[in-house]
Enzyme design. Structure first.
Site, PDB file in Angstrom:
ATOM      1  N   HIS A 210     -40.431  77.400 -29.446  1.00 44.60           N
ATOM      2  CA  HIS A 210     -41.546  78.104 -28.795  1.00 44.60           C
ATOM      3  C   HIS A 210     -41.491  77.818 -27.294  1.00 44.60           C
ATOM      4  O   HIS A 210     -41.505  76.661 -26.868  1.00 44.60           O
ATOM      5  CB  HIS A 210     -42.852  77.604 -29.407  1.00 44.60           C
ATOM      6  CG  HIS A 210     -44.078  78.314 -28.931  1.00 44.60           C
ATOM      7  ND1 HIS A 210     -44.521  79.491 -29.496  1.00 44.60           N
ATOM      8  CD2 HIS A 210     -44.959  78.021 -27.937  1.00 44.60           C
ATOM      9  CE1 HIS A 210     -45.624  79.890 -28.872  1.00 44.60           C
ATOM     10  NE2 HIS A 210     -45.914  79.009 -27.919  1.00 44.60           N
TER      11      HIS A 210
ATOM     12  N   ASP B  20     -43.259  78.520 -23.696  1.00 45.71           N
ATOM     13  CA  ASP B  20     -44.504  78.953 -23.061  1.00 45.71           C
ATOM     14  C   ASP B  20     -44.263  79.364 -21.617  1.00 45.71           C
ATOM     15  O   ASP B  20     -43.901  78.536 -20.775  1.00 45.71           O
ATOM     16  CB  ASP B  20     -45.535  77.824 -23.114  1.00 45.71           C
ATOM     17  CG  ASP B  20     -46.067  77.610 -24.514  1.00 45.71           C
ATOM     18  OD1 ASP B  20     -46.544  78.590 -25.115  1.00 45.71           O
ATOM     19  OD2 ASP B  20     -45.998  76.474 -25.015  1.00 45.71           O
TER      20      ASP B  20
ATOM     21  N   HIS C 279     -43.602  82.987 -25.611  1.00 49.76           N
ATOM     22  CA  HIS C 279     -45.045  83.260 -25.552  1.00 49.76           C
ATOM     23  C   HIS C 279     -45.409  83.537 -24.093  1.00 49.76           C
ATOM     24  O   HIS C 279     -45.479  82.607 -23.282  1.00 49.76           O
ATOM     25  CB  HIS C 279     -45.774  82.027 -26.114  1.00 49.76           C
ATOM     26  CG  HIS C 279     -47.268  82.110 -26.086  1.00 49.76           C
ATOM     27  ND1 HIS C 279     -48.067  81.019 -26.339  1.00 49.76           N
ATOM     28  CD2 HIS C 279     -48.118  83.137 -25.857  1.00 49.76           C
ATOM     29  CE1 HIS C 279     -49.338  81.377 -26.263  1.00 49.76           C
ATOM     30  NE2 HIS C 279     -49.398  82.655 -25.948  1.00 49.76           N
TER      31      HIS C 279
ATOM     32  N   MET D  89     -45.914  80.828 -18.231  1.00 52.08           N
ATOM     33  CA  MET D  89     -47.233  80.948 -17.580  1.00 52.08           C
ATOM     34  C   MET D  89     -47.055  81.342 -16.125  1.00 52.08           C
ATOM     35  O   MET D  89     -46.114  80.885 -15.467  1.00 52.08           O
ATOM     36  CB  MET D  89     -47.974  79.619 -17.650  1.00 52.08           C
ATOM     37  CG  MET D  89     -48.088  79.064 -19.057  1.00 52.08           C
ATOM     38  SD  MET D  89     -49.132  77.600 -19.117  1.00 52.08           S
ATOM     39  CE  MET D  89     -48.895  77.094 -20.821  1.00 52.08           C
TER      40      MET D  89
HETATM   41  C1  DX5 Z   1     -50.833  76.389 -24.666  1.00 52.85           C
HETATM   42  C2  DX5 Z   1     -49.470  76.752 -25.246  1.00 52.85           C
HETATM   43  C3  DX5 Z   1     -49.109  75.949 -26.453  1.00 52.85           C
HETATM   44  C4  DX5 Z   1     -49.053  74.470 -26.182  1.00 52.85           C
HETATM   45  C5  DX5 Z   1     -49.068  73.703 -27.453  1.00 52.85           C
HETATM   46  O1  DX5 Z   1     -51.174  77.299 -23.706  1.00 52.85           O
HETATM   47  O2  DX5 Z   1     -49.433  78.115 -25.613  1.00 52.85           O
HETATM   48  O3  DX5 Z   1     -47.905  76.423 -27.024  1.00 52.85           O
HETATM   49  O4  DX5 Z   1     -47.905  74.118 -25.466  1.00 52.85           O
HETATM   50  O5  DX5 Z   1     -49.125  72.341 -27.179  1.00 52.85           O
HETATM   51  P1  DX5 Z   1     -49.955  71.328 -28.113  1.00 52.85           P
HETATM   52  O6  DX5 Z   1     -49.325  71.425 -29.466  1.00 52.85           O
HETATM   53  O7  DX5 Z   1     -49.788  70.017 -27.454  1.00 52.85           O
HETATM   54  O8  DX5 Z   1     -51.381  71.832 -28.110  1.00 52.85           O
HETATM   55 ZN    ZN Z   2     -47.692  78.828 -26.809  1.00 52.47          ZN
END
Ligand code: DX5
Ligand code: ZN
Length: 217
Positions: free
Chosen positions: A34, A36, A67, A38
């Site tokens: 996954h 992320d 994501h 941003m």
């Molecule tokens: C938050 C991200 C998640 C995050 C999850 O915005 O989308 O994927 O990294 O991290 P944990 O498991 O630590 O909440």
């Molecule tokens: Zn995420």
């Protein structure tokens, strides 16, 4: 039998040793990586872009579950696909033409995902169910790893489950204590940052999740 997929979130990895970190969770038996993304607008944090996705594509066979927590993701989906994204998830709040963007993701040859913030009503996803391969239910406010799981978000999973036969993923604050809540509600994919990359012994962390998942398979 249903297979529960484990998707460690790269956000909690040691970025000075990304290749080793990724190989470590792959060896531990994780199913997806996954990633992320941003942009500092949709969420108050900045992470990585297609350049890093392209680099990590070379070091793993795990599908990359990207994501996108960015405004107007349509601008970047082709680039992420080219960089090696297998799954591309956008936010329903971030795009004017959600259906069109999802179809474009599929036309590019990637799997299309749609996510929503904890405060967004689940009904906002309903018009797009046919254009989706994955729904990503956020169980924390997007932006940062290490936040507390919001159990009330599981009501969305419960509502979606009879309407959607493909993958439902839960993202945010998932650990061995909260995973049963997500799985009970009907989730297929567990995204975990702190609870996998945040642990020293990834093999042990994954084994704990697998043990829990067994009861829901
Ligand atoms: C938050 C991200 C998640 C995050 C999850 O915005 O989308 O994927 O990294 O991290 P944990 O498991 O630590 O909440
Ligand atoms: Zn995420």
């Amino acid at each position: 039998m249903k297979k529960i997929l484990l998707a460690p979130s790269l956000l909690s990895a040691d970025f000075s040793r990304l290749a080793e970190e990724i190989r470590d969770v792959e060896k531990a038996g994780c199913d997806l990586l996954h990633v992320d993304v941003m942009d500092g607008h949709f969420v108050p944090n900045l992470t990585i872009g297609p350049l890093v996705v392209k680099a990590i594509r070379k070091v793993t066979k795990m599908p990359l579950d990207v994501h996108l927590m960015i405004e107007e993701p349509v601008r970047f989906i082709a680039e992420f696909k080219k960089a090696g994204a297998d799954w591309i998830t956008i936010h329903v709040e971030a795009e004017k033409e959600v259906g069109k963007t999802l179809r474009e993701i599929r036309n590019l040859g990637a799997k299309a995902g749609l996510s929503l913030r904890p405060k967004t009503p689940v009904q906002e996803l309903y018009p797009f169910l046919d254009d989706l391969d994955l729904i990503l239910v956020m169980s924390v406010e997007p932006g940062f790893a290490g936040q507390a799981f919001m159990p009330e978000a599981m009501e969305k999973v419960r509502l979606l489950r009879p309407l959607f036969s493909k993958l439902i993923s839960v993202d945010g604050g998932v650990d061995p204590k909260t995973a049963p809540l997500a799985l009970e509600a009907g989730a297929d994919v567990l995204v975990a940052g702190s609870a996998i990359f945040g642990k020293k012994e990834r093999g042990q962390a994954v084994a704990e999740f697998r043990e829990i998942a067994k009861k829901f398979s």
